[in-house]
Write a protein that holds these residues in place. Sequence first.
Motif, PDB file in Angstrom:
ATOM      1  N   GLN A   1      -8.390  -2.082  -6.661  1.00  0.00           N
ATOM      2  CA  GLN A   1      -8.779  -1.612  -7.984  1.00  0.00           C
ATOM      3  C   GLN A   1      -8.548  -0.116  -8.131  1.00  0.00           C
ATOM      4  O   GLN A   1      -8.030   0.338  -9.150  1.00  0.00           O
ATOM      5  CB  GLN A   1     -10.245  -1.963  -8.244  1.00  0.00           C
ATOM      6  N   ARG A   2      -8.888   0.657  -7.110  1.00  0.00           N
ATOM      7  CA  ARG A   2      -8.739   2.111  -7.198  1.00  0.00           C
ATOM      8  C   ARG A   2      -7.278   2.528  -7.286  1.00  0.00           C
ATOM      9  O   ARG A   2      -6.944   3.478  -7.992  1.00  0.00           O
ATOM     10  CB  ARG A   2      -9.405   2.786  -5.988  1.00  0.00           C
TER      11      ARG A   2
ATOM     12  N   HIS B   1       0.526  -4.484  -5.236  1.00  0.00           N
ATOM     13  CA  HIS B   1      -0.145  -5.332  -4.254  1.00  0.00           C
ATOM     14  C   HIS B   1       0.182  -4.815  -2.852  1.00  0.00           C
ATOM     15  O   HIS B   1       1.311  -4.961  -2.396  1.00  0.00           O
ATOM     16  CB  HIS B   1       0.300  -6.787  -4.405  1.00  0.00           C
ATOM     17  N   PRO B   2      -0.775  -4.185  -2.181  1.00  0.00           N
ATOM     18  CA  PRO B   2      -0.492  -3.631  -0.846  1.00  0.00           C
ATOM     19  C   PRO B   2      -0.025  -4.700   0.127  1.00  0.00           C
ATOM     20  O   PRO B   2      -0.497  -5.835   0.094  1.00  0.00           O
ATOM     21  CB  PRO B   2      -1.842  -3.049  -0.418  1.00  0.00           C
ATOM     22  N   TRP B   3       0.894  -4.335   0.998  1.00  0.00           N
ATOM     23  CA  TRP B   3       1.356  -5.239   2.058  1.00  0.00           C
ATOM     24  C   TRP B   3       0.657  -4.918   3.375  1.00  0.00           C
ATOM     25  O   TRP B   3       1.053  -5.398   4.428  1.00  0.00           O
ATOM     26  CB  TRP B   3       2.873  -5.121   2.246  1.00  0.00           C
ATOM     27  N   TYR B   4      -0.403  -4.123   3.309  1.00  0.00           N
ATOM     28  CA  TYR B   4      -1.183  -3.729   4.471  1.00  0.00           C
ATOM     29  C   TYR B   4      -2.644  -4.095   4.202  1.00  0.00           C
ATOM     30  O   TYR B   4      -3.030  -4.346   3.054  1.00  0.00           O
ATOM     31  CB  TYR B   4      -1.046  -2.226   4.719  1.00  0.00           C
TER      32      TYR B   4
ATOM     33  N   SER C   1      -9.078  -3.569   0.924  1.00  0.00           N
ATOM     34  CA  SER C   1     -10.174  -4.290   0.292  1.00  0.00           C
ATOM     35  C   SER C   1      -9.904  -4.485  -1.199  1.00  0.00           C
ATOM     36  O   SER C   1      -8.994  -3.889  -1.781  1.00  0.00           O
ATOM     37  CB  SER C   1     -11.478  -3.518   0.475  1.00  0.00           C
ATOM     38  N   ARG C   2     -10.740  -5.288  -1.814  1.00  0.00           N
ATOM     39  CA  ARG C   2     -10.654  -5.491  -3.261  1.00  0.00           C
ATOM     40  C   ARG C   2     -10.909  -4.172  -4.007  1.00  0.00           C
ATOM     41  O   ARG C   2     -10.248  -3.861  -4.991  1.00  0.00           O
ATOM     42  CB  ARG C   2     -11.666  -6.548  -3.698  1.00  0.00           C
TER      43      ARG C   2
ATOM     44  N   PRO D   1      -6.411  -9.070   2.509  1.00  0.00           N
ATOM     45  CA  PRO D   1      -7.486  -9.298   3.462  1.00  0.00           C
ATOM     46  C   PRO D   1      -8.845  -9.121   2.807  1.00  0.00           C
ATOM     47  O   PRO D   1      -8.968  -8.501   1.767  1.00  0.00           O
ATOM     48  CB  PRO D   1      -7.246  -8.199   4.528  1.00  0.00           C
ATOM     49  N   PRO D   2      -9.900  -9.656   3.416  1.00  0.00           N
ATOM     50  CA  PRO D   2     -11.232  -9.546   2.828  1.00  0.00           C
ATOM     51  C   PRO D   2     -11.695  -8.104   2.757  1.00  0.00           C
ATOM     52  O   PRO D   2     -11.170  -7.231   3.431  1.00  0.00           O
ATOM     53  CB  PRO D   2     -12.101 -10.365   3.788  1.00  0.00           C
TER      54      PRO D   2
END
Length: 573
Positions: free
Chosen positions: A389-390, A378-381, A384-385, A42-43
Amino acid sequence: MNNSRFFRLTASVATLALLANAVAPVSAVAQGAPPPAAPAQPPQTQGDPPARVGRISAATGTVSFRTADDTQWSPASVNYPVSTGNAFWADTNSTARLEIGSSHVVLAPLTELDVNLLDFSGLQATVPQGETYVHLISLAPNETWTVETPRGTVRLTQAGRYGIQIGSTEAPTLVTVLDGSAQIEAPNVSLTVGANETATIEGTDTFNGRVGPAVRDPFLTQQLAAEQPPPPPASVPSGIVTQVAQMPGGTDLYTTGSWAQTPSYGQVWYPPVQQGWVPYREGHWAYVAPWGWTWVDNAPWGFAPFHYGRWVEINNRWAWTPGVVPVTGPAVYTPVYAPALVTFLGAAAGVAAGAAVGAALAGGSIGWIPLGPREPFHPWYPASRGYFQRINVSHVTNINNIRNTTINNVTINTFTNRGAATMVPASVMTGSRPVQAAFHPVPQQQLARLHPIVGQSPLRPVATTSGVTPAVARRLALRPAAPGSVRQVPGPAVQPHGFAVGPNAHPQRPPVPAASGARPVPAAAGAAAVPHPPGQAPGQQEPGQQGPGRQGPGQEGSARRPGETNPRTGPEQ
């Protein structure tokens, strides 16, 4: 005084909104990989889930939990995550131990603890009734721990050991400092409590307090006798010790298993397991807001290695690498929690659009692969970008570029641990059943036909999935559970929450509990909750609505200083 009126102080409206938004319904259908033009996540404007959590490290008897927007209690279990907005209840003859980093909080029988805020600024909790023991191992710079009680706010200003008895209308509140220091603030009361001292606060409408020699009751004495802080392993560099200790359950790895230096991965940890053991097989799946699918391992040490770091086979032996970030000076690296560090397996490209994810595999099964070193999670929830990264920075180089350049090109053959793929019937996952009893290895021919499920939930839970609270079931529009299929658990009656308005509001001092040790009314037998729209927590306003329940500007995530009003609290019911 009726026990159903015990006060509940909860997280801010912004926190409740995060919990509401992060468990929005996910599609029950998806292709094996997102189309190239679609964003994988998501954005950035969407709220991120909590980066810091604790865990239930031990429990005896019946322990219950609920989320901030639930009026019913659900069963809690060891290795279940603890995060902002959760409340926990230890029933008669029951105890619960909540671990936050290397520190912990123990709940005595008939004790409730509400987590108002848990992040890297510290812990803000409420104990409406009962007794707790807090062993605060260390405080990071700018980190504070506070405990709200009916008779005032207890601020733990130093690392140390503390006992807090809430008392009742007939018994005083006792705050004992064995070592460390505490500050107590309430109307007409301001006390500093030092080592080997106990503060006594009395009264109902108005309070008075005094400080005297330390008082140790049986519960506090029992906790002190059980304290056995594990020494750090001499073979592990101090940087590893410091950062692993920030992970809930990390200190378990000091005395369990073994550490070793490797040429490719630096310091790794070998678990105490038998030949043939594979990560993410001895446990079950739960659906925990706001992350969704969450791995709950069976092993007492099975929290840190499954929510941080990566797994890799070295000479036919599984090892866990924590992924330490080098820091200099006073800086402290704080690892970011993940619900499970795996990639789920879906249908390979070419499967007809609209095929249900859970049924895209042979026989309606679902599979996953443990992530290895240098493989991004890669989160499935919603996230943010910056969150991406964190959560990956300690394991993946060039993290700023890897998210977009590899997400649409990754295949099963690129995963280091593809030989450790696990597959189970989808009902095992949705039913939160033990994986070990139902799994079967994935043949290489079948594995080649699969594809990672990236950026979306692998399948929908059901109403009986562990962790699916009534509020989550409403948001996901799940079919109601059959009568008797969901275990009822005890807990105090839950009332709608009120919030102070603006930064200068002064919350009404909550009532002191009636009789110490009195059994609260279970939620199912308590007064009916005020109805609220699906996806909206009690006391929460509709977006854009003004008035009570709306935070003042600039209050999100802020820590309170002595003398300031807590914007997250307000008039109690």
